[in-house]
Scaffold this active site. Sequence first.
Site, mmCIF file in Angstrom:
data_model
loop_
_atom_site.group_PDB
_atom_site.id
_atom_site.type_symbol
_atom_site.label_atom_id
_atom_site.label_comp_id
_atom_site.label_asym_id
_atom_site.label_seq_id
_atom_site.Cartn_x
_atom_site.Cartn_y
_atom_site.Cartn_z
ATOM 1 N N LYS A 187 -18.610 -11.607 3.636
ATOM 2 C CA LYS A 187 -18.183 -10.378 4.317
ATOM 3 C C LYS A 187 -19.068 -9.231 3.835
ATOM 4 O O LYS A 187 -19.164 -8.999 2.624
ATOM 5 C CB LYS A 187 -16.718 -10.115 3.984
ATOM 6 C CG LYS A 187 -16.075 -9.022 4.805
ATOM 7 C CD LYS A 187 -14.572 -9.011 4.549
ATOM 8 C CE LYS A 187 -13.927 -7.777 5.137
ATOM 9 N NZ LYS A 187 -12.515 -7.686 4.765
ATOM 10 N N ASP A 242 -5.725 -8.817 15.196
ATOM 11 C CA ASP A 242 -6.920 -9.491 14.657
ATOM 12 C C ASP A 242 -6.827 -9.666 13.146
ATOM 13 O O ASP A 242 -7.646 -10.368 12.558
ATOM 14 C CB ASP A 242 -8.202 -8.731 15.021
ATOM 15 C CG ASP A 242 -8.156 -7.272 14.602
ATOM 16 O OD1 ASP A 242 -7.197 -6.587 14.968
ATOM 17 O OD2 ASP A 242 -9.069 -6.830 13.887
ATOM 18 N N ASN A 243 -5.832 -9.016 12.537
ATOM 19 C CA ASN A 243 -5.625 -9.176 11.099
ATOM 20 C C ASN A 243 -4.357 -9.964 10.813
ATOM 21 O O ASN A 243 -3.783 -9.854 9.729
ATOM 22 C CB ASN A 243 -5.557 -7.803 10.417
ATOM 23 C CG ASN A 243 -6.875 -7.064 10.509
ATOM 24 O OD1 ASN A 243 -7.932 -7.680 10.628
ATOM 25 N ND2 ASN A 243 -6.816 -5.745 10.463
HETATM 26 P P1 AMP Z 1 -11.292 -4.606 10.292
HETATM 27 O O1 AMP Z 1 -10.884 -3.195 10.376
HETATM 28 O O2 AMP Z 1 -11.963 -4.936 8.990
HETATM 29 O O3 AMP Z 1 -10.210 -5.549 10.631
HETATM 30 O O4 AMP Z 1 -12.445 -4.796 11.375
HETATM 31 C C1 AMP Z 1 -12.191 -4.625 12.738
HETATM 32 C C2 AMP Z 1 -13.449 -4.989 13.502
HETATM 33 O O5 AMP Z 1 -14.511 -4.088 13.194
HETATM 34 C C3 AMP Z 1 -13.986 -6.376 13.226
HETATM 35 O O6 AMP Z 1 -14.528 -6.879 14.430
HETATM 36 C C4 AMP Z 1 -15.060 -6.109 12.216
HETATM 37 O O7 AMP Z 1 -16.044 -7.122 12.190
HETATM 38 C C5 AMP Z 1 -15.645 -4.798 12.713
HETATM 39 N N1 AMP Z 1 -16.291 -4.027 11.653
HETATM 40 C C6 AMP Z 1 -15.707 -3.355 10.640
HETATM 41 N N2 AMP Z 1 -16.625 -2.781 9.839
HETATM 42 C C7 AMP Z 1 -17.836 -3.081 10.360
HETATM 43 C C8 AMP Z 1 -19.195 -2.773 10.002
HETATM 44 N N3 AMP Z 1 -19.489 -2.046 8.934
HETATM 45 N N4 AMP Z 1 -20.169 -3.256 10.793
HETATM 46 C C9 AMP Z 1 -19.893 -3.998 11.869
HETATM 47 N N5 AMP Z 1 -18.652 -4.330 12.258
HETATM 48 C C10 AMP Z 1 -17.629 -3.877 11.517
HETATM 49 MG MG MG Z 2 -10.085 -7.510 10.358
#
Ligand code: AMP
Ligand code: MG
Length: 482
Positions: free
Chosen positions: A121, A256-257
């Site tokens: 990650k 998605d989480n």
């Molecule tokens: P999360 O908030 O971690 O559940 O992420 C939600 C979505 O945003 C997922 O598709 C992640 O892969 C994407 N995402 C979060 N941070 C980044 C980043 N720095 N670069 C690219 N995609 C991101």
């Molecule tokens: Mg996520």
Amino acid sequence: MAAKRAHPYMSPMTITIPFDNSFARLSDAFYTRLDPQAVRDPALIAYNEPLGAYLGIAPASEQTRAAVFSGNVTPKGAAPLAQLYAGHQFGNYNPQLGDGRAILLGEVCAQDGRRYDIQLKGSGRTPYSRGGDGRAWLGPVLREYVVSEAMHALGVPTTRALAATLTGEDVYRETLLPGAVLTRVASSHLRVGTFQIFAHRGQIAELKQLTDYAIARHYPQVSGPMELLQAVCRAQAELVAAWMSLGFIHGVMNTDNSAISGETIDYGPCAYMDAYHADTVFSSIDQMGRYAFSNQPRIAVWNMAQLATALLQQMDDPEGAVEEATQIVHAMPDMWETAWRRRMGAKIGLAEARPEDQPMIENLLSLMQEQHADFTNVFDALARGQARDHFVDRAAFDTWYHSWQTRLEREHNPTAVMQRASPRVIPRNHRIEEMITAAVAGDTAPFHRLMAAYGDPFGTDDLELMRAPTADERVPATFCGT
Ligand code: AMP
Ligand code: MG
């Protein structure tokens, strides 16, 4: 022997990992194959030796671990890919998310036969990165490392942390910060959103394939989409009850989480409560309190309703199956309440709490809320007979205490029950922040201290880590600045 230029994956800089990649054997409708992006100067911060050994990962030098777990060297047998998924974020459907900064290296079967994903990650951009840089900074990487390993030690289903590496590159998050990669281990990364994307797109063949895959991988005892739904509902109800018995707020329970396995996944703006209040919110982006502490059971039901909607699309008679799906989802609040009562009952020494015991639990929580008592410390003190000091209004506590003592006369060994149910330490937010600040400055001693105490949450005697934050120390918000 003549020196021979080795194929990259045969170079001494690699690690033997016994990969067996079932997800990569599905069709490419589910992912995009690609390698992690190389980083400038990888350095290992942490490696989880017992977890690595459990997974059958061969020993290796620090330098080699840094190379592999930063994504610079792809180990033999890996099938690197970014997974596709969608999801409801704060209630709004986003038709395409996916691994935007993560790469699934592959899967291994551990000593006990259980299958795990190994994922990097913060490993660079993918076709699903949208506007993002695909990277992570050290803060959230160490937060996830510490909190997920603490969760595991507390006995709650969760993804694990295998390694953390620095990349030697800066990432920009309002300011320049050290880039890092977390190696995450999960019993899979299938999410509610993995089902949603194929259902919404009308890709029914893929939806069926995914359903069969999830059943075979996680719930081999069930058959068909509705039994899968029921199994996931049960796992999620248990999970949220476990969180709440520890004062944990996930903070971003988007679909998605929400893992099909029932593991805690995605330690973004999560936190454990200090003083108890049912409405506590930490996440700075959760303005409406959608994911507040006491809302979590309702949100889990909402998420399962989304899973039900997705799974139904593959039924021969979706209309006819709606009723069955509705019944399954509607059974969840009872499942949650039963699990919650069992766990909270144990925290007040009841081996088998019954519905009539519930007011006793609720009354204690009300007292704690009114008097801003520390959640973890009160239950730890109850198990050790010193809880009175945690209440300003001693008389109110005494009234509760006397009825409690009367109830305990019917229990065999309430102290042992309580001590098994109530940890002495949880990863308090101010300690996590302190640890991150030190690590950014190059000092990892606080990280190791937290790992030692949180690895033994029921036995530790690190008094300083048990202590609740003072008003000055309190960190009331977490940021999603991942
Ligand atoms: P999360 O908030 O971690 O559940 O992420 C939600 C979505 O945003 C997922 O598709 C992640 O892969 C994407 N995402 C979060 N941070 C980044 C980043 N720095 N670069 C690219 N995609 C991101
Ligand atoms: Mg996520």
